[in-house]
Design a protein around this motif. Structure first.
Motif, mmCIF file in Angstrom:
data_model
loop_
_atom_site.group_PDB
_atom_site.id
_atom_site.type_symbol
_atom_site.label_atom_id
_atom_site.label_comp_id
_atom_site.label_asym_id
_atom_site.label_seq_id
_atom_site.Cartn_x
_atom_site.Cartn_y
_atom_site.Cartn_z
ATOM 1 N N ILE A 201 -9.489 -4.761 0.707
ATOM 2 C CA ILE A 201 -8.646 -5.582 -0.157
ATOM 3 C C ILE A 201 -8.318 -6.885 0.557
ATOM 4 C CG2 ILE A 201 -6.442 -5.671 -1.425
ATOM 5 C CD1 ILE A 201 -6.401 -2.641 -1.428
ATOM 6 N N ARG A 202 -8.104 -7.946 -0.228
ATOM 7 C CA ARG A 202 -7.645 -9.202 0.368
ATOM 8 C C ARG A 202 -6.309 -8.982 1.068
ATOM 9 N NH1 ARG A 202 -10.014 -11.255 -4.335
ATOM 10 N NH2 ARG A 202 -11.585 -12.879 -3.944
ATOM 11 N N TYR A 203 -6.196 -9.521 2.277
ATOM 12 C CA TYR A 203 -4.989 -9.300 3.061
ATOM 13 C C TYR A 203 -3.734 -9.795 2.343
ATOM 14 C CZ TYR A 203 -1.436 -9.839 6.650
ATOM 15 O OH TYR A 203 -0.254 -9.784 7.338
ATOM 16 N N LYS A 204 -3.817 -10.958 1.697
ATOM 17 C CA LYS A 204 -2.618 -11.530 1.075
ATOM 18 C C LYS A 204 -2.065 -10.638 -0.035
ATOM 19 C CE LYS A 204 -4.766 -14.493 -2.458
ATOM 20 N NZ LYS A 204 -4.874 -15.884 -2.966
ATOM 21 N N SER A 205 -2.917 -9.795 -0.632
ATOM 22 C CA SER A 205 -2.465 -8.914 -1.704
ATOM 23 C C SER A 205 -1.618 -7.763 -1.181
ATOM 24 C CB SER A 205 -3.666 -8.355 -2.474
ATOM 25 O OG SER A 205 -4.427 -9.387 -3.064
ATOM 26 N N ILE A 206 -1.851 -7.358 0.066
ATOM 27 C CA ILE A 206 -1.156 -6.179 0.605
ATOM 28 C C ILE A 206 -0.294 -6.504 1.818
ATOM 29 C CG2 ILE A 206 -2.889 -4.530 -0.228
ATOM 30 C CD1 ILE A 206 -3.962 -4.594 2.748
ATOM 31 N N LYS A 207 -0.148 -7.798 2.135
ATOM 32 C CA LYS A 207 0.594 -8.151 3.355
ATOM 33 C C LYS A 207 2.016 -7.611 3.322
ATOM 34 C CE LYS A 207 1.569 -12.493 4.117
ATOM 35 N NZ LYS A 207 3.034 -12.491 4.309
ATOM 36 N N GLY A 208 2.616 -7.550 2.128
ATOM 37 C CA GLY A 208 3.962 -6.998 2.019
ATOM 38 C C GLY A 208 4.002 -5.527 2.378
ATOM 39 N N LEU A 209 2.962 -4.781 1.992
ATOM 40 C CA LEU A 209 2.886 -3.360 2.306
ATOM 41 C C LEU A 209 2.634 -3.150 3.800
ATOM 42 C CD1 LEU A 209 0.755 -2.012 -0.699
ATOM 43 C CD2 LEU A 209 3.237 -1.927 -0.402
ATOM 44 N N VAL A 210 1.851 -4.042 4.398
ATOM 45 C CA VAL A 210 1.600 -3.962 5.841
ATOM 46 C C VAL A 210 2.905 -4.200 6.598
ATOM 47 C CG1 VAL A 210 0.381 -4.983 7.794
ATOM 48 C CG2 VAL A 210 -0.811 -4.661 5.619
ATOM 49 N N GLU A 211 3.633 -5.249 6.192
ATOM 50 C CA GLU A 211 4.891 -5.586 6.857
ATOM 51 C C GLU A 211 5.921 -4.474 6.693
ATOM 52 O OE1 GLU A 211 5.881 -9.250 5.019
ATOM 53 O OE2 GLU A 211 4.191 -10.339 5.913
ATOM 54 N N ALA A 212 5.868 -3.770 5.543
ATOM 55 C CA ALA A 212 6.819 -2.683 5.292
ATOM 56 C C ALA A 212 6.390 -1.377 5.947
ATOM 57 C CB ALA A 212 6.981 -2.483 3.785
ATOM 58 N N GLY A 213 5.195 -1.349 6.550
ATOM 59 C CA GLY A 213 4.722 -0.152 7.205
ATOM 60 C C GLY A 213 4.155 0.897 6.265
ATOM 61 N N GLN A 214 3.871 0.524 5.016
ATOM 62 C CA GLN A 214 3.325 1.470 4.053
ATOM 63 C C GLN A 214 1.812 1.590 4.136
ATOM 64 O OE1 GLN A 214 5.882 -0.402 0.664
ATOM 65 N NE2 GLN A 214 5.453 1.685 0.006
ATOM 66 N N ILE A 215 1.183 0.560 4.708
ATOM 67 C CA ILE A 215 -0.281 0.536 4.828
ATOM 68 C C ILE A 215 -0.657 0.167 6.249
ATOM 69 C CG2 ILE A 215 -2.213 -1.011 4.313
ATOM 70 C CD1 ILE A 215 -1.798 -0.681 1.456
ATOM 71 N N ASP A 216 -1.676 0.829 6.760
ATOM 72 C CA ASP A 216 -2.222 0.495 8.073
ATOM 73 C C ASP A 216 -3.574 -0.194 7.898
ATOM 74 O OD1 ASP A 216 -0.162 1.481 9.633
ATOM 75 O OD2 ASP A 216 -1.013 3.503 9.738
ATOM 76 N N LEU A 217 -3.838 -1.200 8.722
ATOM 77 C CA LEU A 217 -5.134 -1.829 8.750
ATOM 78 C C LEU A 217 -6.034 -1.077 9.720
ATOM 79 C CD1 LEU A 217 -4.060 -5.601 8.825
ATOM 80 C CD2 LEU A 217 -4.454 -4.113 6.850
ATOM 81 N N VAL A 218 -7.322 -1.049 9.421
ATOM 82 C CA VAL A 218 -8.253 -0.301 10.273
ATOM 83 C C VAL A 218 -9.453 -1.159 10.607
ATOM 84 C CG1 VAL A 218 -7.524 1.923 9.384
ATOM 85 C CG2 VAL A 218 -9.368 0.727 8.246
#
Length: 218
Positions: A201-218
């Motif tokens: 997914i495009r990073y900008k679409s999920i950056k909020g979830l990354v910052e909230a700790g709901q999604i991990d990047l791999v």
């Protein structure tokens, strides 16, 4: 207290307790490595990991002096080496991003994501680069083109400042089920984020979830 809420809370607490600081710094390192922009500095975690490294170093030294089994000493040493690698790599990646986007970071709320040491490093690097450019290049350019931040005096924005490409596609995995998630402002792109499934997914679409700790990047 009983009921579904208490059971869910107990599961979360159990999961958190089972996550070691080494696993947490590995997750922070992986997220930082994959994210195009600099993320929030994990200050308390870094401090705990440094304390753990110190403890491991003392353990290895004592085990060696006491003539402990070579296998035991090597296992301690492997654990120490792994932890050192993760911490150093995490900090090194952040410094590389700062060197690349120092002006952008200084001018945006990304500044608040830096540690105090990183802020000092950013200020120093910016001062050195600005002074170097002014002495070697900008002072020799004609009027209107000697700006450190703009291509010319007619530029409305700081178009000489590199910025992270938030449109970059990243691999990510949700820790828990997020459900239907809107990827764009129009609502045309919606994805069902299922726990442990891998997505691109495009990073900008999920950056909020990354910052909230709901999604991990791999």
């Amino acid at each position: 207290m009983s009921g579904p809420w208490s059971e869910e809370a107990e599961e979360d607490a159990s999961s958190l307790a089972g996550t070691t600081d080494v696993e947490l710094i590995k997750r922070a390192w992986r997220n930082e490595k994959a994210a195009p922009e600099i993320l929030q500095f994990e200050g308390p975690l870094v401090l705990r990991v440094r304390e753990q490294i110190q403890l491991l170093e003392e353990t290895v030294e004592e085990s060696t002096e006491n003539g402990s089994n070579d296998l035991v000493v090597s296992l301690y040493q492997m654990d120490l080496d792994r932890t050192l690698f993760l911490l150093r790599s995490y900090l090194r990646i952040r410094l590389q991003k700062i060197e690349k986007y120092m002006i952008h970071i200084s001018k945006t709320n990304l500044w608040n994501r830096l540690s105090e040491q990183e802020k000092k490093f950013t200020k120093r690097c910016t001062e050195i680069m600005e002074k170097l450019l002014e002495q070697s290049v900008l002072a020799r350019l004609p009027y209107g083109y000697e700006s450190f931040l703009k291509q010319s005096i007619s530029s409305e924005e700081d178009d000489m400042v590199p910025e992270p490409q938030l449109d970059t596609f990243v691999f990510c995995k949700a820790k828990d089920a997020v459900g239907a998630f809107q990827l764009d402002d129009s609502g045309d792109e919606i994805v069902d984020l299922v726990a442990d499934d891998l997505y691109v997914i495009r990073y900008k679409s999920i950056k909020g979830l990354v910052e909230a700790g709901q999604i991990d990047l791999v």
